[in-house]
Design a protein around this motif. Structure first.
Motif: not given
Length: 142
Positions: A69, A80-82, A84-85, A87-88, A122-123, A126
């Motif tokens: 990612c 934005r999809l990359s 998400i992992p 951020l998690i 990262y947020l 996003f």
């Protein structure tokens, strides 16, 4: 001189590109290290419980987030999809591994946990998006 004192951005897209490249390279180094030392890292990840999974599965998910990612983030593809992992992954480290301790006393005063700093940036990425200098922007251009 007037531009330096202005609150308007000089070049927002260039700033986003630099942030994406720097964070992507730094995080990809973490992921690459885990990837090339997969067997040694699996022993450490055997103690980590992520959604009921232990051992190699959480390690593989971490490598996916931190390495693959991050590569997508660098080029700005599916940004934005990359995120998400990523951020998690960083959220899990802050919440579970660091017990919500976002700062600690260090050698030079208070130090913030790096996972928390990554999470916040990262947020922000996003919400801002990848910027004009990205593959996403080139693909969506009409």
């Amino acid at each position: 001189m007037k531009k330096l004192l202005s609150s308007l951005p000089i070049n927002m897209d260039l700033g986003l590109l630099l942030i994406r490249i720097i964070l992507g390279v730094l995080m990809a180094c973490y992921g690459y290290n885990k990837l090339i030392h997969f067997d040694q890292m699996a022993a450490f990840f055997g103690k980590i419980n992520f959604l009921g999974m232990t051992g190699k599965i959480p390690l593989a998910l971490t490598i996916f987030a931190e390495f693959f990612c991050s590569l997508l983030l660098i080029v700005g593809l599916l940004t934005r999809l990359s995120l998400i992992p990523l951020l998690i992954c960083m959220g899990y480290i802050v919440a579970v591994m660091d017990n919500m301790e976002i700062y600690k006393a260090g050698d030079n005063g208070t130090e913030f946990q790096s996972a928390f700093i990554y999470f916040v940036i990262y947020l922000a990425l996003f919400f801002t998006g990848p910027g004009r200098y990205s593959v996403d922007s080139a693909l969506l251009k009409k």
